[in-house]
Design an enzyme around this catalytic site. Structure first.
Site, PDB file in Angstrom:
ATOM      1  N   LYS B  21     -15.613  14.330  27.591  1.00 24.34           N
ATOM      2  CA  LYS B  21     -15.906  15.542  28.352  1.00 24.34           C
ATOM      3  C   LYS B  21     -15.873  15.260  29.848  1.00 24.34           C
ATOM      4  O   LYS B  21     -15.290  16.008  30.625  1.00 24.34           O
ATOM      5  CB  LYS B  21     -17.285  16.056  27.922  1.00 24.34           C
ATOM      6  CG  LYS B  21     -17.612  17.467  28.406  1.00 24.34           C
ATOM      7  CD  LYS B  21     -19.073  17.853  28.161  1.00 24.34           C
ATOM      8  CE  LYS B  21     -19.445  17.904  26.693  1.00 24.34           C
ATOM      9  NZ  LYS B  21     -19.029  19.164  26.044  1.00 24.34           N
ATOM     10  N   ARG B  91     -25.430  17.240  29.262  1.00 21.85           N
ATOM     11  CA  ARG B  91     -24.742  17.075  27.970  1.00 21.85           C
ATOM     12  C   ARG B  91     -24.378  15.610  27.768  1.00 21.85           C
ATOM     13  O   ARG B  91     -23.986  14.936  28.712  1.00 21.85           O
ATOM     14  CB  ARG B  91     -23.432  17.870  27.947  1.00 21.85           C
ATOM     15  CG  ARG B  91     -23.574  19.362  27.881  1.00 21.85           C
ATOM     16  CD  ARG B  91     -22.167  19.986  27.882  1.00 21.85           C
ATOM     17  NE  ARG B  91     -22.184  21.394  27.536  1.00 21.85           N
ATOM     18  CZ  ARG B  91     -22.199  22.382  28.420  1.00 21.85           C
ATOM     19  NH1 ARG B  91     -22.206  22.114  29.717  1.00 21.85           N
ATOM     20  NH2 ARG B  91     -22.206  23.644  28.011  1.00 21.85           N
ATOM     21  N   GLY B 100     -24.722  14.192  15.462  1.00 23.38           N
ATOM     22  CA  GLY B 100     -25.926  13.382  15.357  1.00 23.38           C
ATOM     23  C   GLY B 100     -26.427  12.946  16.713  1.00 23.38           C
ATOM     24  O   GLY B 100     -27.527  12.441  16.845  1.00 23.38           O
ATOM     25  N   MET B 102     -27.405  13.859  20.768  1.00 18.19           N
ATOM     26  CA  MET B 102     -27.912  14.972  21.553  1.00 18.19           C
ATOM     27  C   MET B 102     -26.751  15.751  22.126  1.00 18.19           C
ATOM     28  O   MET B 102     -25.804  15.188  22.642  1.00 18.19           O
ATOM     29  CB  MET B 102     -28.750  14.427  22.702  1.00 18.19           C
ATOM     30  CG  MET B 102     -29.336  15.552  23.532  1.00 18.19           C
ATOM     31  SD  MET B 102     -30.074  14.920  25.034  1.00 18.19           S
ATOM     32  CE  MET B 102     -29.248  15.995  26.211  1.00 18.19           C
ATOM     33  N   ARG B 335      -9.186  21.144  26.329  1.00 17.69           N
ATOM     34  CA  ARG B 335      -8.817  20.096  25.363  1.00 17.69           C
ATOM     35  C   ARG B 335      -7.431  20.392  24.822  1.00 17.69           C
ATOM     36  O   ARG B 335      -7.010  21.548  24.805  1.00 17.69           O
ATOM     37  CB  ARG B 335      -9.764  20.139  24.146  1.00 17.69           C
ATOM     38  CG  ARG B 335     -11.120  19.614  24.385  1.00 17.69           C
ATOM     39  CD  ARG B 335     -11.946  19.801  23.132  1.00 17.69           C
ATOM     40  NE  ARG B 335     -12.037  21.217  22.778  1.00 17.69           N
ATOM     41  CZ  ARG B 335     -13.112  21.777  22.237  1.00 17.69           C
ATOM     42  NH1 ARG B 335     -14.178  21.060  21.972  1.00 17.69           N
ATOM     43  NH2 ARG B 335     -13.119  23.057  21.935  1.00 17.69           N
ATOM     44  N   HIS B 504       0.163  11.982 -16.875  1.00 19.41           N
ATOM     45  CA  HIS B 504       1.229  12.824 -17.399  1.00 19.41           C
ATOM     46  C   HIS B 504       1.244  14.173 -16.693  1.00 19.41           C
ATOM     47  O   HIS B 504       2.288  14.654 -16.244  1.00 19.41           O
ATOM     48  CB  HIS B 504       1.012  12.998 -18.909  1.00 19.41           C
ATOM     49  CG  HIS B 504       2.032  13.866 -19.569  1.00 19.41           C
ATOM     50  ND1 HIS B 504       1.820  15.208 -19.788  1.00 19.41           N
ATOM     51  CD2 HIS B 504       3.276  13.589 -20.035  1.00 19.41           C
ATOM     52  CE1 HIS B 504       2.897  15.712 -20.374  1.00 19.41           C
ATOM     53  NE2 HIS B 504       3.784  14.749 -20.550  1.00 19.41           N
ATOM     54  N   ARG B 610      14.227   9.672 -13.534  1.00 22.55           N
ATOM     55  CA  ARG B 610      13.619   9.041 -14.712  1.00 22.55           C
ATOM     56  C   ARG B 610      14.301   9.568 -15.968  1.00 22.55           C
ATOM     57  O   ARG B 610      14.059  10.706 -16.369  1.00 22.55           O
ATOM     58  CB  ARG B 610      12.127   9.354 -14.748  1.00 22.55           C
ATOM     59  CG  ARG B 610      11.323   8.536 -13.752  1.00 22.55           C
ATOM     60  CD  ARG B 610       9.971   9.160 -13.492  1.00 22.55           C
ATOM     61  NE  ARG B 610      10.125  10.276 -12.582  1.00 22.55           N
ATOM     62  CZ  ARG B 610       9.288  10.589 -11.599  1.00 22.55           C
ATOM     63  NH1 ARG B 610       8.198   9.868 -11.409  1.00 22.55           N
ATOM     64  NH2 ARG B 610       9.507  11.618 -10.818  1.00 22.55           N
ATOM     65  N   ARG B 708      16.874   5.530 -13.351  1.00 19.70           N
ATOM     66  CA  ARG B 708      16.061   4.504 -14.004  1.00 19.70           C
ATOM     67  C   ARG B 708      16.130   4.717 -15.507  1.00 19.70           C
ATOM     68  O   ARG B 708      15.818   5.800 -16.005  1.00 19.70           O
ATOM     69  CB  ARG B 708      14.617   4.597 -13.549  1.00 19.70           C
ATOM     70  CG  ARG B 708      13.759   3.483 -14.145  1.00 19.70           C
ATOM     71  CD  ARG B 708      12.302   3.608 -13.764  1.00 19.70           C
ATOM     72  NE  ARG B 708      11.673   4.702 -14.475  1.00 19.70           N
ATOM     73  CZ  ARG B 708      10.431   5.114 -14.278  1.00 19.70           C
ATOM     74  NH1 ARG B 708       9.698   4.537 -13.336  1.00 19.70           N
ATOM     75  NH2 ARG B 708       9.918   6.106 -14.962  1.00 19.70           N
ATOM     76  N   SER B 862      14.503  -1.451  -5.806  1.00 19.74           N
ATOM     77  CA  SER B 862      13.690  -0.302  -5.453  1.00 19.74           C
ATOM     78  C   SER B 862      12.256  -0.677  -5.799  1.00 19.74           C
ATOM     79  O   SER B 862      11.948  -0.978  -6.953  1.00 19.74           O
ATOM     80  CB  SER B 862      14.129   0.928  -6.236  1.00 19.74           C
ATOM     81  OG  SER B 862      13.302   2.018  -5.913  1.00 19.74           O
ATOM     82  N   GLY B 864       8.801  -0.286  -6.965  1.00 25.32           N
ATOM     83  CA  GLY B 864       7.991   0.681  -7.709  1.00 25.32           C
ATOM     84  C   GLY B 864       6.556   0.442  -7.306  1.00 25.32           C
ATOM     85  O   GLY B 864       5.824  -0.286  -7.964  1.00 25.32           O
ATOM     86  N   THR B 865       6.158   1.035  -6.203  1.00 23.69           N
ATOM     87  CA  THR B 865       4.853   0.663  -5.635  1.00 23.69           C
ATOM     88  C   THR B 865       3.682   1.177  -6.459  1.00 23.69           C
ATOM     89  O   THR B 865       2.576   0.684  -6.292  1.00 23.69           O
ATOM     90  CB  THR B 865       4.738   1.142  -4.170  1.00 23.69           C
ATOM     91  OG1 THR B 865       5.098   2.521  -4.122  1.00 23.69           O
ATOM     92  CG2 THR B 865       5.639   0.336  -3.277  1.00 23.69           C
ATOM     93  N   ASN B 866       3.901   2.158  -7.331  1.00 28.48           N
ATOM     94  CA  ASN B 866       2.783   2.562  -8.197  1.00 28.48           C
ATOM     95  C   ASN B 866       2.388   1.408  -9.099  1.00 28.48           C
ATOM     96  O   ASN B 866       1.231   0.981  -9.116  1.00 28.48           O
ATOM     97  CB  ASN B 866       3.179   3.748  -9.088  1.00 28.48           C
ATOM     98  CG  ASN B 866       3.440   5.003  -8.280  1.00 28.48           C
ATOM     99  OD1 ASN B 866       3.256   5.015  -7.079  1.00 28.48           O
ATOM    100  ND2 ASN B 866       3.878   6.044  -8.950  1.00 28.48           N
ATOM    101  N   ASP B 867       3.346   0.909  -9.864  1.00 31.79           N
ATOM    102  CA  ASP B 867       3.028  -0.170 -10.783  1.00 31.79           C
ATOM    103  C   ASP B 867       2.749  -1.467 -10.045  1.00 31.79           C
ATOM    104  O   ASP B 867       1.911  -2.256 -10.462  1.00 31.79           O
ATOM    105  CB  ASP B 867       4.164  -0.367 -11.799  1.00 31.79           C
ATOM    106  CG  ASP B 867       4.068   0.662 -12.926  1.00 31.79           C
ATOM    107  OD1 ASP B 867       3.108   1.459 -12.907  1.00 31.79           O
ATOM    108  OD2 ASP B 867       4.931   0.660 -13.819  1.00 31.79           O
ATOM    109  N   CYS B 930      10.425   3.786  -4.419  1.00 36.04           N
ATOM    110  CA  CYS B 930      10.400   5.070  -5.109  1.00 36.04           C
ATOM    111  C   CYS B 930       9.042   5.357  -5.732  1.00 36.04           C
ATOM    112  O   CYS B 930       8.923   6.182  -6.605  1.00 36.04           O
ATOM    113  CB  CYS B 930      11.503   5.118  -6.173  1.00 36.04           C
ATOM    114  SG  CYS B 930      11.307   3.871  -7.458  1.00 36.04           S
ATOM    115  N   TYR B 950      15.662   2.676   2.538  1.00 44.25           N
ATOM    116  CA  TYR B 950      15.352   4.075   2.256  1.00 44.25           C
ATOM    117  C   TYR B 950      14.011   4.203   1.557  1.00 44.25           C
ATOM    118  O   TYR B 950      13.507   3.230   1.004  1.00 44.25           O
ATOM    119  CB  TYR B 950      16.453   4.731   1.400  1.00 44.25           C
ATOM    120  CG  TYR B 950      16.514   4.236  -0.032  1.00 44.25           C
ATOM    121  CD1 TYR B 950      15.712   4.820  -1.031  1.00 44.25           C
ATOM    122  CD2 TYR B 950      17.353   3.190  -0.394  1.00 44.25           C
ATOM    123  CE1 TYR B 950      15.759   4.358  -2.334  1.00 44.25           C
ATOM    124  CE2 TYR B 950      17.407   2.721  -1.699  1.00 44.25           C
ATOM    125  CZ  TYR B 950      16.605   3.310  -2.664  1.00 44.25           C
ATOM    126  OH  TYR B 950      16.628   2.854  -3.951  1.00 44.25           O
TER     127      TYR B 950
END
Lengths: 978, 978
Positions: B21, B91, B100, B102, B335, B504, B610, B708, B862, B864-867, B930, B950
Site C-alpha cells: 500500500k 493502516r 489476521g 490489523m 492496484r 474410469h 488409447r 497406444r 512419450s 506417461g507421467t500418470n503412471d 501424454c 511436445y
C-alpha cells in the site's frame, strides 16, 4: 595353420581351441597318465568349415593323416590294417557341454577286413560282430543321418526271429545277418553302399561333428543358454580300448574322494568285462571300487596313485572314467567332480587344512546357495529314488516358471531340466521311473526352505487342533490370511495355490521357519470339499504329502527327512568367511525363536524386525489389533468433525451458537465410544509388544536391532472381504433377521472403507504412521520401555527405529520429530538412556531421488528391495510371478526373476543414485538391505560392490549370506555348481 | 536510519520497505495525482521493534513528528488542533496482503476538543459524533484489544432504547451518549481513561500495527502460505478525507476498463455523500460510474484523465478507489485490477495492439489456467449469487483436500478459503448468504471441466434412456465401470463418490468432453435406493443438480450455464503463442468428435489415442471384446497343453504313444471352440477399429497420430467381480437350480482368474501385448488398413505406434519386430506405403534406467507421467487422492498434488535421466508427454525446460498448453491470478 593337436601337444587351459574334452585328454597325457593315444581337431577348423560353405579347411586332412600316423605308431596298430587294425572313437567336444550335438561314434575303422582281424586278435567272434553291429548303426544314425528307428526295427525283428528278449542273447551268425540287413538298408536309403574305407569313415565322421554344431537343436540350445555361435566345436579322435575283452578287462567311474560325505577316500564303481555304456545302462550291477582293491591290488594301486596325482594337479576332487584292457589301465576322462553340498564344504575345508588350496580358494569352492541344502530339515539324501512321473511332467509344464524336474536318489537330490528329461534315451527314462518311490506331483514357488511331511488338512482350525496334538499335518489352502496363522503355526508345512514369494503364507512361514510351497497354481484347492485337484487327479484330506520348500516341490507320500546341522567344517568355513567379508550379515526376525536361530547361524544383528508381525502372533491378538484399527479410523473421523464445529463456533452468536454447541456435544458424545476403544486397544497392545521386544532384545544380547514400524495396509489385519460379502449376501437372501447380520454388515462397510484398488501403493508405511501417530508412538513406547527394562538388567540394547515407505523427506522429518520426542520422554521418565538411531527404508524410486534430503534426517538407509523392485519395474510380485514373469523367463525377455536376484541395471541403478546422494549428505550414513535379495548370493555380490554396510536375510539364509559376502570381498564370483 | 518516508519520497518498487500500500501511495504521489498527504513507517522499523522486545526504534517517533509536520503543512490542518484539526487513518501495509493483521483505524486525532472543531468546520453534529463513535470503537477493538462484542451490545442497547433499527437513525445526542458509555467501558476494562491525546493515540496505533505482525493468526497464516516471518509490516498514516461531507462529496471504486468484458471504458460505481465503508456495506445502492460523467463532467474528466495516466504508467488495467470531498478529487488506492478470464485475454491483446505493451508481455498477461474458464460450458457469470451455506461448510471440511468455497455472483465466479470465510465479519457473512440462490453442497475432484445441470439419476440404463429422449440428467454413481459408458454418454454430467482423477469416470468423461466431479467422498451414494446422503441430508432421484467439473463443485438447483467460445482476441493471443513456443501441443483423443474439437482448439496432432477406448465405445462392442479376452486366455492355456503333449510325443513309443495321441486329440478338440471364438472375435473387432481409425485420420488430415496399443488390465473389460459374487452367492442360497447360475459361476471363475492384487502393476501394457500377440497384431492391422484406405483417398496419415508400460528394452524390441512385420505385410499386400514410427511410453522408473537401450528401438518416447508418478512415488492415485494425499497437503508434507502438477524433483528427476540417456543413444529421438500433466501450465513450463518436443493433453486443455508453452519459451513464469 595348425588344425590338429596330438594329445601331448595341448593342455588344460586350451578349452577354447580344443574344447573341454580335448583339453582334459591333453592335460592327462602330459601328466603322463595312461591315456589311449589320439588327437584333437581344433574349433578353428570347425569355424572355418562353417564359414566356408562346408569345405574342410585346406590341409586339414593332411594334418589328420600325420596325426593318425603318430597315433598308429604309439598304439602299434594301423587304421584299416588287416592284422592289427586301429579302431578309434570320434567325439565332438565344444567348450561347453551341449546337448543336441553329435556325441560319439565308437569302433570307427571296422569293415569286413578289419572285422576278421579283430576276430583273430580277440578270438571272440560275437564280441567282434557286436562291435561291428553297433558301429554300423551308430554311424548310420549319427553320420549318415538315417532314421534310427528303422535299424531298431531290424534288430528287434532279429530278436523276435531268434525267440530271444535281450540283445546279448543274439549269437555271431545272427549279428552278422543283422549287419548285412543294416548295410542293405543304408544302400536302399542313401543309394550308396555303406562306406567301408576307414579314412572315408573318418572324414565323414569329422564332417558330421562339424555339421552338428550348426544343426537346429544345437543352435536353439545356444540361443537359450546364450552361448556364442562362433565358438565352434573340436573333434576328438582316440584309440579304442575295450573293457569287455574278458575277465581281465573292465571299466568304471570313480571320485577321488567320497562325493556324498566328502571323506578322503576313493569312491565309485566298476564292471568287469564290460564297456562304458554297460555301466551307464545298468543291465548288470556294478561293484564298488573297493572290490577292485581286493581283487587286483596292483591295478588299484596304480589307479589310486593316479587319483592322488590328479588331486595334486587340479587341487580338487575329480570324477574319472577308466577302462582296463587285459589288466592294462587307461584313463578316459577326468573332470572336477560334482558333489553334495555337505561334501563340498568338507572337501573345501579339508583341502585347505591339507595345504592343497588356501582359505581364499576354499571360500570360493562352495556356492553359497548350496548351504541352503544343509540347513533346513531336508529330504533324506539316502531316500531311494523319488522321480518325476508323467503326472509331474504336466505339472512342470503348467507351472512353467521353472521347467525343472527334481529327483532324489542315492547320490543326492538333483534336478534336471525338461530338455534334459526329454533328451534322455527312452530306456534310461524307463529305468529312472522304475526306481521311483515317491512321485512329485506339482511344482510351486520355493517360499520357505525345508522339507516336511504330513497329512493334508484344509481347515486352519482343524490343523491347529490336530497339530497341537502332535499330529503331523500339512496345511493346504487356496491362500492364507491372518485367520490361518494359528493353523500355520501348528502345521509342519504350508502349501498354497495362490500368492507369490511375498504372500502372507510365504512371509509367515519364513517367520515361523516352516517349510512352505506357495503359489502352486497347478493345484486347484477346494477348501470347502477339503480336497485339491491336480491334472484330473483328486487328492483328499489326510493323504500324506511331502513338501520341499527349498525347491517348491510337492510329493505324494512321506519322503524321509533329516534335521539340519551345522557340522564342524561348515562352522570353520563360515568363520573364515566372517574374517574375509567386509559386509556384515544381519537377519530378518520378528520373534524370539527366529532371532535365536539366526544368532546360532551367525547373524550379527537384526536388520528387519516387522513390528506388525507382533500384532498377529499369537493369533489371540488379532481381535485387539482389529479393534485398534477400526476405532482409530472412526476416532479420526469424529475428531475432524469436532474440530470443524469448534472452528465455526469461534465467531458464532445467538441461535447459531447454541445450535453449534448442541452439535459439538453430539459429536463429542459419539466420539467417546471409539476414542475409549482406541485408547483401550492401544493400552492393551503396548505391554504385549513390550514383552516381545524384551525377549528379542535379550536373545540379541547387545547386537543392533532394526525395528520397522507398522507397514502393511490396514485391510491385511481385517477379515477377508469376499468371505464377508458372501456371508452378508447369503444372510440377506435367506435370513434377513439373523442376529449377526447387522454386525457383519457394519464390518463389511468398514472393510469396504479400507479397501484399495492397489494396496501395494496405498495407505501403508509411514503414511499410516502419519495419519495415526498414536499407533506409531505406541510402538516406540513399547520398544523403549523394553530397552529400558533390559538396560536395568544389565543388557545392552541398540534399537534402530526404521520408518517404512518414505517418499518425501518431510515424511521422515515429521515422524522422527514426533517419535524421538516420545522416546526421550520414556527415557527421561525412567532416568535411563538407551543409544538409538532413526532411519528409513529406501523402497520407492522417489526416495532415491531425494536421498540427500532424507539423509539429513536418517542415520541409516535400509533398501527394501522387494518393494523397490515392484515400484521400479512396475510389477506386482503377487500378480506377476505366476503369470507373465514365468512367460518372460521362457521367452528370454528377462534372464532372472528380479524378485530372486536383484535387477542390477534397474533397481540397482536406483540404489546407486540413493547411495551417492545419501553418503554425500551424511558420510557416516549406514547402508543396508533387508529385502529377500539379502539372502541371494549374486545379489549379495552386487551389494558389496555398490558399498552397502550390511545385508539382512531370513535366519536360514544367514550362513549363505556370510559366505556370499566373503566371496564378494574376495572380488571374484564363486565357482558354482560343482 | 530513515524509518519514515513521506509519500513523495518513495516509489512503486519499494514494496519490501514500504509495503504494498505504501509503495502504491508513493507512486501515485510522485505521479502528481491528488493523494491525501501522509507518510509510511518502514518494515525495517517493525522488524527492529520485534527484535528489540517491543521497543520502538530510537528516533522513530521523532521522525514521525517531522513527517507529521510536513503532512500538517500540506493539509493545512494540525493534529489535535482546536480549529482545523487533522484527522488521519492508520493502516498496516505488508508486502503481501495478509488476513489476521490489523487493518485500519480511521478518524484518529478525534477527542472532545477536535470533535467540537469538526462540528464547527462541517456544521454537521451528527456526522462528527458518528465519526467519533466509530473511532472510539475501532480504536478500542483494534488498538486496545478490548472485546468488540461489548461495544456492539452498548450500541444495540442504544438503538433499542431509541426504538430504532438502523445505525443512521440514531441522532447526535444518542451518539454522544454512546461515546460516553464506550469511554466508561474502556476505563472499566483497562483501568485507564480512553487516550484523548492525539500523539498518544498515534503511537499506540503504530505499536498495535507492529504487534499484529506477530499475533498468532498472522503467524499461522504465514506458516501456511510460506511467507517469511522477517518481512515485517509497514504503517501508513494518511490525512483523512470525507466523502460523506454532503452532496458535493462522494466515494467510489472503478476499473480503468470493463473488468468483465475487457472493453476499453471505465467501469465501476460510486455513492454520493458516503464513506468507503458504506460502498462495501451495501446499505445504499451505488450508481454506475457513468452517472458521474453526466452529473459532474468536470470531476469525471479529471478522473478519466487520471485513469488514462495510470494505464500509461502501469501498462495495465487498474482498480482504483477515490473520494471527493466538496468536489475535490482524491485518489486513495490503485492496484492492478483483477479481471475475468475473458477480459484478461481481451485486454492483453488490445493493449498489445494499442502499443501499450508488446506481444511478449501480452502472452505473460494471461495465466494459462484461466483459459479453462472460457472453453467448456461454464456457469453463467451473470447468475446472481450462489453461495455456500452452513451445510456446505461441513462438506468443504470433510473433503479436506481443498478447504475452499466457491461463490458465483455478478462479478464472476470466485473462491474463498475456509479461513477467509471464517474471518469475514458476521454481518458480511449474513449479507453474503442472504443473497444466495444456489447452494453448493459438496466438493469433489475436478475430473472433467465444464458445468452441467440435470436431474440426478442413479441407474446407467435409465440415464441412457432418459438422456436419449433429450432429458437433462446427471448420472450419480458410487463409481463407474464399462457397463456405465452408455449412460455416461447420454448424461449431461457425471458425479461419482469414489475414484480419482484417473478413475474410469474421469477418463471416460474427459474423453466424451462431459463435465465430471469424481471422488466426491463427502456424499454417500445408495445406488439401490436411488439417492445419496450428504451430512444427514438425503438427495433423492430427480432432484436437479448442477456440477462444475472445472472446480469440482456440486450444487443444488439449476445454475445457468453459458456455452464455450473462442472469441477473436483468444484466437489472436494463441496464434502469437504458437509463434513463440518451441514445444508443440498435441491432444489426447480417442474418437472423431474429440479429435475435431482438439483441432479447432489448435492441436497439432494426437499424442495419445488409447486403442482400448475404441473397444468400449460404443457400448455394443463390449460383449465382443469380452469374448475376445476370455477365449484368448482359454486358447493360450489349451495351446500350451497341446504343445506339451506334442513335445512328449516326440520320443514316445507303444502304449504310451497311443495314449498321448488320444490325449493330444482331446486337447485339440477342446481347443477348437475357444480358438474359433478367439479368431472370430478378432475378426469382428478388426473392422470396427479400422472404421474408427479412418474417421480419426480423416479429421487429423495429415497431422501425426500416436496410437497406444491396448493398455489396461483385462478385468477392466469384464463384469464387476463383487456384483457377480453377490449374484452367485444369492442364487446358490435361494435358487441353486436357477438356469443362469452355472453360467455366472463360470464367468465368476474367469473373472477370479484375472483378478489381481495390484492391477496397476499387473498384467497390462506391453505385457498383455506379448502374451496375446494376436491382439496386438489385430490393432496394428486396423491402423495400417485405415491408413492405406485414406492414402488411396489422397489423405496423408502419419501413424506412430506406441507400446505402453515398457520396463525392459527386450519387451519393446520383441514387439516392434512382430508388429513392424505385420505393418509391412499390410502395406506390401496393398502396394501402398505409409510413413510410420514405433515408440514407447516411459512410465516406469526402470524404463528411465535403460532408456539408452530402449532408444535403440524406439523412435520416440512419450512420458506417461500418470503412471510414472504412481510408480516413482509408490502412490496409487485412486487410493491416495481421497485419503492421505489430502491430509499430506493439509499437513504441508507436500506442496502440490503430484497428480496435478509434476513432481519435479522425483518424477522430473527420473525423466531427466531418461532424456539424457535416450538422446545420447538416438539424437533424433522425439520426446513428448501424454499424462494429465500435459495440460498443467507449471508442468508444461518444466517440460519445456527439460527439453521435450511436445506435450499432449485433453482437447479442452490444448489452448492452455499452447499459452503455457509460449510462456515457458519466453523463459519467465506468468503473472498469475490477476
Amino acid at each position: 595353420m595348425k588344425y590338429v593337436y596330438l594329445f601331448h601337444e595341448g593342455h588344460k587351459d586350451q578349452k577354447d581351441l580344443l574344447g573341454g574334452k580335448g583339453a582334459t585328454l591333453a592335460e592327462m597325457t602330459i601328466l603322463g597318465l595312461p591315456v589311449p593315444p589320439g588327437f584333437t581337431i581344433t574349433t578353428v577348423a570347425c569355424n572355418e568349415y562353417s564359414a566356408n560353405n562346408m569345405q574342410l579347411p585346406d590341409g586339414l586332412m593332411a594334418q589328420v593323416h600325420d596325426a593318425l600316423a603318430a597315433v598308429e605308431q604309439a598304439a602299434g596298430k594301423k587304421l584299416g590294417d588287416g592284422t592289427a587294425p586301429l579302431l578309434v572313437s570320434v567325439r565332438s567336444g565344444a567348450k561347453f557341454s551341449m546337448p543336441g550335438m553329435m556325441d560319439t561314434v565308437l569302433n570307427l575303422g571296422l569293415n569286413p577286413a578289419t572285422l576278421q582281424a579283430l576276430i583273430a586278435q580277440t578270438g571272440d567272434e560275437r564280441f567282434a560282430y557286436d562291435a561291428y553291429r553297433r558301429f554300423v548303426m551308430m554311424f548310420s544314425d549319427i553320420v549318415l543321418d538315417l532314421e534310427r528307428k528303422k535299424f531298431d526295427r531290424i534288430f528287434d525283428q532279429a530278436k523276435a526271429d531268434a525267440g530271444v528278449k535281450e540283445d546279448w542273447q543274439l549269437g555271431p551268425a545272427q549279428l552278422r545277418d543283422v549287419v548285412a540287413k543294416f548295410k542293405a538298408l543304408v544302400l536302399d536309403e542313401t543309394g550308396a553302399a555303406f562306406p567301408d574305407e576307414p579314412m572315408q569313415q573318418l572324414e565323414l565322421a569329422i564332417r558330421a561333428v562339424f555339421n552338428s554344431w550348426n544343426n537346429e537343436r544345437a543352435f536353439r540350445y545356444r540361443e537359450i543358454e546364450k552361448i556364442p555361435h562362433d565358438l565352434g566345436t573340436a573333434v576328438n579322435v582316440q584309440t579304442m580300448v575295450f573293457g569287455n575283452m574278458g575277465e581281465d578287462s573292465g571299466t568304471g567311474v570313480a571320485f577321488t574322494r567320497d562325493a556324498s560325505t566328502g571323506e578322503r577316500q576313493i569312491s565309485g564303481e566298476y564292471l568287469r568285462n564290460a564297456q562304458g555304456e554297460d555301466v551307464v545302462a545298468g543291465i548288470r550291477t556294478p561293484e564298488p571300487i573297493d572290490a577292485l582293491r581286493k581283487e587286483n591290488p596292483a591295478l588299484y594301486g596304480e589307479f589310486a596313485g593316479i587319483c592322488e596325482k590328479l588331486e595334486e594337479h587340479f587341487h580338487d576332487m575329480m570324477d574319472v572314467e577308466f577302462t582296463f584292457e587285459h589288466n592294462r589301465l587307461y584313463m578316459l576322462q577326468c573332470r572336477v567332480a560334482k558333489r553334495s553340498a555337505r561334501s563340498a564344504v568338507k572337501i573345501a575345508v579339508d583341502m585347505a587344512n591339507e595345504g592343497l588350496i588356501d582359505r581364499r580358494e576354499a571360500l570360493h569352492r562352495v556356492a553359497p546357495e548350496r548351504i541352503n541344502e544343509l540347513l533346513p530339515p531336508r529330504l533324506d539324501p539316502r531316500a531311494k529314488v523319488t522321480a518325476l512321473g508323467p503326472v509331474s511332467k504336466d505339472v512342470a509344464r503348467s507351472v512353467a516358471a521353472k521347467p525343472t524336474m527334481v529327483f532324489v536318489r542315492e547320490d543326492g537330490i538333483g534336478t534336471m531340466t525338461a530338455r534334459e528329461w526329454h533328451e534322455m534315451a527312452p530306456p534310461d527314462r524307463e529305468r529312472f521311473l522304475a526306481s521311483a518311490q515317491f512321485i512329485e506331483i506339482a511344482r510351486g514357488l520355493a517360499a520357505s526352505p525345508g522339507a516336511a511331511s504330513g497329512k493334508a488338512v484344509f481347515d486352519s482350525d482343524e490343523a491347529a487342533r490336530r497339530g497341537k496334538e502332535k499330529e503331523a499335518v500339512i496345511l493346504v489352502r487356496e491362500e492364507t490370511s491372518p485367520d490361518d496363522v494359528q493353523g500355520m503355526y501348528e502345521s509342519r508345512g504350508i502349501l498354497t495355490e495362490r500368492g507369490g514369494l511375498s504372500s502372507h503364507a510365504a512371509l509367515v512361514a519364513r517367520g515361523f521357519g516352516k517349510p512352505c510351497v506357495a503359489g502352486c497354481e497347478a493345484i486347484s484347492v477346494d477348501e470347502h470339499a477339503r480336497r485339491f485337484a491336480i491334472n484330473g487327479v483328486t487328492i483328499e484330506e489326510d493323504q500324506v504329502l511331502t513338501i520341499d520348500g527349498s525347491i517348491g516341490a510337492v510329493m505324494l507320500g512321506e519322503v524321509p527327512t533329516v534335521p539340519p546341522e551345522q557340522f564342524p567344517e561348515l562352522r570353520e568355513l563360515l568363520a573364515w568367511a566372517d574374517e574375509t567379508a567386509r559386509m556384515k550379515v544381519r537377519t530378518n526376525a520378528d520373534n524370539p525363536p527366529d532371532a535365536k536361530n539366526a544368532v546360532e547361524f551367525g547373524a550379527m544383528g537384526i536388520g528387519l524386525l516387522r513390528a506388525e508381525h507382533m500384532f498377529l502372533n499369537p493369533r489371540t491378538r488379532v481381535a485387539t489389533v482389529q479393534e485398534m484399527l477400526l476405532s482409530a479410523t472412526e476416532t479420526k473421523r469424529l475428531e475432524a468433525d469436532a474440530a470443524g464445529v469448534r472452528e465455526e463456533l469461534e465467531g458464532a452468536t445467538g441461535d447459531k451458537r447454541s445450535h453449534l454447541v448442541t452439535r459439538l456435544n453430539e459429536v463429542l458424545a459419539r466420539l467417546e465410544g471409539p476414542l475409549g476403544r482406541y485408547a483401550g486397544a492401544l493400552d492393551r497392545i503396548l505391554p504385549m509388544l513390550q514383552g516381545d521386544f524384551e525377549q528379542i532384545f535379550r536373545v540379541m544380547d547387545g547386537r543392533p536391532v532394526t525395528i520397522r514400524l507398522m507397514d502393511p495396509p490396514m485391510h491385511e489385519f481385517l477379515p477377508n472381504h469376499d468371505e464377508l460379502l458372501e456371508d452378508v449376501t447369503r444372510l440377506r437372501a435367506t435370513a434377513p433377521n439373523a442376529p449377526g447380520l447387522r454386525e457383519k454388515e457394519t464390518l463389511l462397510e468398514a472393510v469396504n472403507g479400507m479397501r484399495e484398488a492397489n494396496p501395494m501403493l496405498g495407505l501403508r508405511g509411514c503414511r499410516l504412521g502419519l495419519l495415526f501417530p498414536e499407533i506409531s508412538e505406541m510402538q516406540v513406547q513399547a520398544i523403549f520401555r523394553a530397552a529400558i527394562a533390559l538396560k536395568r538388567d544389565g543388557i545392552d540394547v541398540h534399537p534402530e527405529i526404521m520408518i517404512p515407505l518414505v517418499g518425501f523427506d518431510t515424511e521422515l522429518a515429521r515422524l522422527r520429530e514426533l517419535l524421538e520426542a516420545t522416546a526421550k520422554r520414556e527415557m527421561d521418565d525412567a532416568g535411563v538412556q538407551v543409544p538409538y538411531q532413526f532411519g528409513t527404508m529406501i523402497e520407492l524410486p522417489r526416495a532415491a531421488m531425494v536421498a540427500g534430503q532424507i539423509a539429513e534426517t536418517a542415520e541409516f538407509f535400509s533398501f527394501g528391495t522387494n518393494d523397490l523392485t515392484q515400484t521400479t519395474l512396475g510389477v506386482s510380485r503377487d500378480d506377476a510371478e505366476g503369470k507373465f514373469l514365468a512367460k518372460y523367463l521362457q521367452m528370454g525377455i528377462i534372464k532372472d526373476n528380479p524378485f530372486e536376484t536383484i535387477d542390477q541395471v534397474g533397481v540397482g541403478g536406483i540404489m546407486k543414485i540413493a547411495i551417492e546422494a545419501g553418503r554425500k549428505a551424511r558420510p557416516a550414513l549406514k547402508l543396508g538391505i533387508c529385502g529377500e535379495h539379502g539372502g541371494d548370493p549374486r545379489s549379495v555380490e552386487f551389494f558389496h560392490r555398490i558399498g552397502l554396510d550390511y545385508v539382512s536375510c531370513s535366519p536360514f539364509r544367514v550362513p549363505i549370506a556370510r559366505l556370499a559376502a566373503a566371496q564378494a570381498a574376495l572380488g571374484e564370483g564363486a565357482e558354482r555348481d560343482k
